[in-house]
Design a protein around this motif. Structure first.
Motif, PDB file in Angstrom:
ATOM      1  N   GLY A 115      34.174   9.604 -15.990  1.00  0.00           N
ATOM      2  CA  GLY A 115      33.975  10.610 -17.036  1.00  0.00           C
ATOM      3  C   GLY A 115      32.613  11.263 -16.905  1.00  0.00           C
ATOM      4  N   PRO A 116      32.542  12.501 -16.439  1.00  0.00           N
ATOM      5  CA  PRO A 116      31.244  13.140 -16.228  1.00  0.00           C
ATOM      6  C   PRO A 116      30.435  13.331 -17.511  1.00  0.00           C
ATOM      7  CG  PRO A 116      33.034  14.731 -15.953  1.00  0.00           C
ATOM      8  CD  PRO A 116      33.660  13.383 -16.048  1.00  0.00           C
ATOM      9  N   GLY A 117      31.121  13.538 -18.641  1.00  0.00           N
ATOM     10  CA  GLY A 117      30.397  13.729 -19.898  1.00  0.00           C
ATOM     11  C   GLY A 117      29.612  12.495 -20.297  1.00  0.00           C
ATOM     12  N   ALA A 118      30.251  11.331 -20.184  1.00  0.00           N
ATOM     13  CA  ALA A 118      29.588  10.071 -20.535  1.00  0.00           C
ATOM     14  C   ALA A 118      28.806   9.495 -19.364  1.00  0.00           C
ATOM     15  CB  ALA A 118      30.624   9.056 -20.996  1.00  0.00           C
ATOM     16  N   ARG A 119      28.970  10.105 -18.191  1.00  0.00           N
ATOM     17  CA  ARG A 119      28.356   9.590 -16.946  1.00  0.00           C
ATOM     18  C   ARG A 119      28.735   8.130 -16.720  1.00  0.00           C
ATOM     19  NH1 ARG A 119      22.183  11.941 -16.262  1.00  0.00           N
ATOM     20  NH2 ARG A 119      22.655  14.121 -16.696  1.00  0.00           N
ATOM     21  N   ALA A 120      29.993   7.822 -16.971  1.00  0.00           N
ATOM     22  CA  ALA A 120      30.450   6.435 -16.835  1.00  0.00           C
ATOM     23  C   ALA A 120      31.932   6.424 -16.470  1.00  0.00           C
ATOM     24  CB  ALA A 120      30.232   5.661 -18.132  1.00  0.00           C
ATOM     25  N   PHE A 121      32.362   5.347 -15.832  1.00  0.00           N
ATOM     26  CA  PHE A 121      33.781   5.177 -15.558  1.00  0.00           C
ATOM     27  C   PHE A 121      34.510   4.852 -16.855  1.00  0.00           C
ATOM     28  CE2 PHE A 121      31.792   4.487 -11.459  1.00  0.00           C
ATOM     29  CZ  PHE A 121      32.617   5.239 -10.621  1.00  0.00           C
ATOM     30  N   VAL A 122      35.782   5.215 -16.912  1.00  0.00           N
ATOM     31  CA  VAL A 122      36.524   5.056 -18.165  1.00  0.00           C
ATOM     32  C   VAL A 122      36.688   3.579 -18.537  1.00  0.00           C
ATOM     33  CG1 VAL A 122      37.742   7.244 -17.903  1.00  0.00           C
ATOM     34  CG2 VAL A 122      38.773   5.135 -16.998  1.00  0.00           C
ATOM     35  N   GLU A 123      36.561   2.690 -17.576  1.00  0.00           N
ATOM     36  CA  GLU A 123      36.564   1.258 -17.873  1.00  0.00           C
ATOM     37  C   GLU A 123      35.836   0.505 -16.758  1.00  0.00           C
ATOM     38  OE1 GLU A 123      40.522  -0.878 -16.428  1.00  0.00           O
ATOM     39  OE2 GLU A 123      40.980   0.840 -17.712  1.00  0.00           O
ATOM     40  N   ASN A 124      35.449  -0.716 -17.056  1.00  0.00           N
ATOM     41  CA  ASN A 124      34.768  -1.562 -16.081  1.00  0.00           C
ATOM     42  C   ASN A 124      35.811  -2.297 -15.252  1.00  0.00           C
ATOM     43  OD1 ASN A 124      33.205  -3.350 -14.654  1.00  0.00           O
ATOM     44  ND2 ASN A 124      32.728  -4.647 -16.405  1.00  0.00           N
ATOM     45  N   TYR A 125      35.829  -2.003 -13.963  1.00  0.00           N
ATOM     46  CA  TYR A 125      36.856  -2.592 -13.107  1.00  0.00           C
ATOM     47  C   TYR A 125      36.745  -4.111 -13.033  1.00  0.00           C
ATOM     48  CZ  TYR A 125      33.695  -3.829  -9.276  1.00  0.00           C
ATOM     49  OH  TYR A 125      32.732  -4.429  -8.522  1.00  0.00           O
ATOM     50  N   ALA A 126      35.566  -4.671 -13.289  1.00  0.00           N
ATOM     51  CA  ALA A 126      35.343  -6.107 -13.096  1.00  0.00           C
ATOM     52  C   ALA A 126      36.229  -6.969 -13.985  1.00  0.00           C
ATOM     53  CB  ALA A 126      33.872  -6.451 -13.338  1.00  0.00           C
ATOM     54  N   GLY A 127      36.659  -6.435 -15.121  1.00  0.00           N
ATOM     55  CA  GLY A 127      37.509  -7.217 -16.016  1.00  0.00           C
ATOM     56  C   GLY A 127      38.962  -6.799 -15.981  1.00  0.00           C
ATOM     57  N   SER A 128      39.372  -6.134 -14.902  1.00  0.00           N
ATOM     58  CA  SER A 128      40.714  -5.540 -14.869  1.00  0.00           C
ATOM     59  C   SER A 128      41.746  -6.372 -14.126  1.00  0.00           C
ATOM     60  CB  SER A 128      40.635  -4.155 -14.214  1.00  0.00           C
ATOM     61  OG  SER A 128      40.218  -4.269 -12.860  1.00  0.00           O
ATOM     62  N   PHE A 129      41.344  -7.538 -13.606  1.00  0.00           N
ATOM     63  CA  PHE A 129      42.278  -8.380 -12.848  1.00  0.00           C
ATOM     64  C   PHE A 129      42.647  -9.591 -13.688  1.00  0.00           C
ATOM     65  CE2 PHE A 129      43.073 -11.832  -9.744  1.00  0.00           C
ATOM     66  CZ  PHE A 129      44.136 -11.268  -9.060  1.00  0.00           C
ATOM     67  N   HIS A 130      43.957  -9.770 -13.942  1.00  0.00           N
ATOM     68  CA  HIS A 130      44.425 -10.817 -14.848  1.00  0.00           C
ATOM     69  C   HIS A 130      45.382 -11.764 -14.118  1.00  0.00           C
ATOM     70  CE1 HIS A 130      42.691  -8.200 -17.869  1.00  0.00           C
ATOM     71  NE2 HIS A 130      43.512  -7.230 -17.516  1.00  0.00           N
ATOM     72  N   PRO A 131      44.896 -12.892 -13.598  1.00  0.00           N
ATOM     73  CA  PRO A 131      45.773 -13.832 -12.890  1.00  0.00           C
ATOM     74  C   PRO A 131      46.512 -14.760 -13.847  1.00  0.00           C
ATOM     75  CG  PRO A 131      43.488 -14.566 -12.752  1.00  0.00           C
ATOM     76  CD  PRO A 131      43.478 -13.270 -13.528  1.00  0.00           C
ATOM     77  N   VAL A 132      47.787 -14.985 -13.580  1.00  0.00           N
ATOM     78  CA  VAL A 132      48.613 -15.892 -14.379  1.00  0.00           C
ATOM     79  C   VAL A 132      49.312 -16.853 -13.424  1.00  0.00           C
ATOM     80  CG1 VAL A 132      50.443 -16.101 -16.085  1.00  0.00           C
ATOM     81  CG2 VAL A 132      49.036 -14.034 -16.040  1.00  0.00           C
ATOM     82  N   ASN A 133      49.009 -18.154 -13.536  1.00  0.00           N
ATOM     83  CA  ASN A 133      49.659 -19.159 -12.691  1.00  0.00           C
ATOM     84  C   ASN A 133      50.936 -19.620 -13.366  1.00  0.00           C
ATOM     85  OD1 ASN A 133      50.461 -21.305 -11.134  1.00  0.00           O
ATOM     86  ND2 ASN A 133      48.417 -22.147 -10.884  1.00  0.00           N
ATOM     87  N   LEU A 134      52.058 -19.114 -12.896  1.00  0.00           N
ATOM     88  CA  LEU A 134      53.337 -19.378 -13.558  1.00  0.00           C
ATOM     89  C   LEU A 134      53.760 -20.835 -13.442  1.00  0.00           C
ATOM     90  CD1 LEU A 134      55.249 -16.189 -12.357  1.00  0.00           C
ATOM     91  CD2 LEU A 134      54.115 -16.549 -14.549  1.00  0.00           C
ATOM     92  N   SER A 135      53.372 -21.494 -12.347  1.00  0.00           N
ATOM     93  CA  SER A 135      53.817 -22.875 -12.154  1.00  0.00           C
ATOM     94  C   SER A 135      53.175 -23.832 -13.150  1.00  0.00           C
ATOM     95  CB  SER A 135      53.507 -23.333 -10.724  1.00  0.00           C
ATOM     96  OG  SER A 135      52.098 -23.368 -10.498  1.00  0.00           O
ATOM     97  N   ALA A 136      52.093 -23.411 -13.806  1.00  0.00           N
ATOM     98  CA  ALA A 136      51.406 -24.276 -14.767  1.00  0.00           C
ATOM     99  C   ALA A 136      51.946 -24.118 -16.184  1.00  0.00           C
ATOM    100  CB  ALA A 136      49.904 -23.967 -14.749  1.00  0.00           C
ATOM    101  N   LEU A 137      52.947 -23.237 -16.356  1.00  0.00           N
ATOM    102  CA  LEU A 137      53.446 -22.937 -17.699  1.00  0.00           C
ATOM    103  C   LEU A 137      54.930 -23.261 -17.827  1.00  0.00           C
ATOM    104  CD1 LEU A 137      51.778 -19.421 -18.082  1.00  0.00           C
ATOM    105  CD2 LEU A 137      50.949 -21.559 -19.057  1.00  0.00           C
TER     106      LEU A 137
END
Length: 524
Positions: free
Chosen positions: A244-266
């Motif tokens: 976003g050029p107006g805010a001079r920032a990305f629309v979100e922080n990519y570092a928190g965008s990966f969500h792993p789910v271990n299905l075998s543990a559930l």
């Protein structure tokens, strides 16, 4: 000094085309290394067929980057002068110039992008938010691309280019630093991971494909402990995030965008709750409304489902609907919610066999197989590149906090060579090697599980490996391919039409192959 008003020479135009091609090349393919050597006019380094991680100083790499930036700076200046005096540029000239400028901007602001991305963790994005170098980037990109004869270029175009170059830097860091190894199999995996992010055509990805790659699920297969989550993380943390050029920032922080789910543990109930969410009172213990990962995942995020082969058949129907329609419902709720992120799944199971015994839905598999990656075993990689053992031990040692890992590397390598030997199967793959290093670090010894063996490959995987390694005769190749096509069609005449062969020839080759076909075979 060259007269800037002098027309570009044929050599300069040819160099521009080479630089444009270099800008689009997959950095983990041998072609990229060859192209760079051609552009710089230097011989290829022996043994450097593609880029792979090393702990040695990157002085030569830094020098090559400097030389490329000097060359690009000079050529961009020459072309700018030419475009200023043109009323309209040739389409081929304009295309090559724009591609070259993207490469120039990437190298010019590479350190800034790298500092923002950190070591692939995104921590500096979290702390700062605002991109302080956006303004100089906007000025330089406008200076180079807002010229007569070129397509209009404004702040919106510059913001998109800014986001693309940051994505390229992130992807390179994640792949280069975390998919380690110098074997051909490791090189292929890095190159394939890059294509999962950008497709095989970076130019088309920049133009439009960046909007749609998240719609295609990625399936990662390979033995347990072979690094499937590392590959998934590299893809998930390297997705396109708008700026976003107006805010001079990305629309979100990519570092928190990966969500792993271990299905075998559930349990099956918990899997549905964690993935789709639930309403209060939906089941015993559901005391409050709960957002599942599909709901929490942002449009630029990724949900990683590990051990998809363990997924309950009933829940597979719901996941299939998400992949088909991009909508879902919480457990115990009728309200429809939309999922706009990306799905990555992984398994060490033979899904073909699971389909044959009705443990995995065939229609779900065919929704997942649009992008398939295979992680090679540790044994396979060491067979091709035995010296990589020392590299991986050093990598593990540094993660354990060893500031000077050389003694540990020497100790572990010597112990492995003496007690396990070069032919040891490493059935636990990299996970086992990590524990081996820790055991030797603590006790100077390691005790493998008695009778452990490497997971058995399916006949199809065995055949594919033999094809990759060039170990089959022409007759064996034909027999295997006829068998593979026949197993999909289940009919000799249908297979014969696909193969452009007589159906009796197809049957003869299938019978000679003697391979196990998982699907029921129908005799013609």
């Amino acid at each position: 000094m060259r007269n800037p008003n002098k027309p570009l020479t044929p050599a300069e135009r040819a160099q521009t085309r080479r630089l444009a091609e270099l800008s689009l090349a997959n950095p983990f393919l041998p072609r990229r290394v060859k192209l760079e050597a051609e552009v710089l006019g230097v011989p290829e380094q022996t043994g450097t067929e593609s880029w792979s991680f090393t702990f040695t100083p990157a002085d030569k790499r830094s020098q090559a980057t400097e030389d490329l930036l000097k060359l690009l700076t000079s050529l961009v200046a020459r072309w700018r002068q030419q475009f200023t005096s043109m009323s309209r540029a040739l389409d081929s000239d304009a295309e090559s110039y724009v591609q070259m400028v993207r490469f120039y901007l990437f190298l010019k602001f590479q350190r800034d992008f790298h500092q923002v991305a950190g070591e692939g963790s995104g921590e500096k994005v979290t702390r700062s938010g605002r991109m302080d170098f956006w303004k100089p980037f906007l000025e330089e990109s406008t200076r180079c691309l807002s010229l007569p004869g070129l397509s209009p270029f404004d702040e919106t175009n510059a913001a998109h280019l800014f986001a693309i170059l940051f994505q390229i830097r992130r992807a390179f860091v994640h792949i280069y630093k975390h998919i380690v190894g110098r074997s051909p199999a490791a090189s292929r995996l890095r190159a394939a991971t890059w294509e999962s992010i950008f497709t095989h055509d970076l130019d088309r990805y920049i133009a439009s494909r960046h909007r749609h790659t998240g719609d295609i699920p990625t399936l990662i297969t390979g033995p347990s402990g072979s690094g499937k989550e590392l590959v998934a993380r590299a893809i998930g943390l390297s997705r396109y995030v708008p700026f976003g050029p107006g805010a001079r920032a990305f629309v979100e922080n990519y570092a928190g965008s990966f969500h792993p789910v271990n299905l075998s543990a559930l349990t099956p109930t918990l899997i549905e709750s964690e993935l789709f969410g639930h309403q209060r009172g939906a089941f015993t213990g559901a005391l409050a409304n709960h957002q599942g990962w599909l709901e929490r995942c942002s449009p630029h995020g990724t949900v990683f489902l590990d051990e998809i082969g363990e997924f309950d058949v009933a829940a597979q129907v719901k996941l299939l609907r998400v992949l088909q329609t991009r909508v879902f419902q919480r457990v115990g709720d009728s309200a429809t919610r939309r999922f706009s992120g990306k799905i990555i799944v992984a398994t060490n199971r033979d899904l073909g066999a699971a389909i044959a015994i009705h443990r995995f839905r065939a229609d779900l598999y065919y929704r997942l197989c649009g992008d398939i990656l295979v992680t090679p075993s540790l044994h396979e990689q060491l067979a091709d590149s035995p010296d990589d053992l020392a590299l991986w031990v050093e990598y593990i040692g540094r993660q354990m906090g060893e500031e000077e890992p050389s003694p540990l590397v020497a100790e572990v390598v010597a112990w492995v060579e003496k007690h396990l030997g070069a032919d040891y199967a490493w059935p636990g793959n990299f996970r086992e090697l990590e524990q081996c290093v820790r055991n030797i670090w603590i006790r100077k010894t390691y005790r493998p599980v008695a009778g452990a063996t490497a997971p058995t490959l399916s006949p199809e995987d065995t055949w594919l490996n033999a094809v990759r390694e060039g170990k089959l005769t022409a007759e064996e190749l034909l027999q295997g391919y006829c068998t593979r096509v026949y197993s999909k069609t289940e009919n000799y005449r249908t297979a014969a039409r696909t193969l452009n062969l007589d159906w009796r020839t197809v049957r003869l080759n299938v019978e000679k192959a003697g391979s196990r076909i998982e699907a029921p075979l129908k005799r013609q």
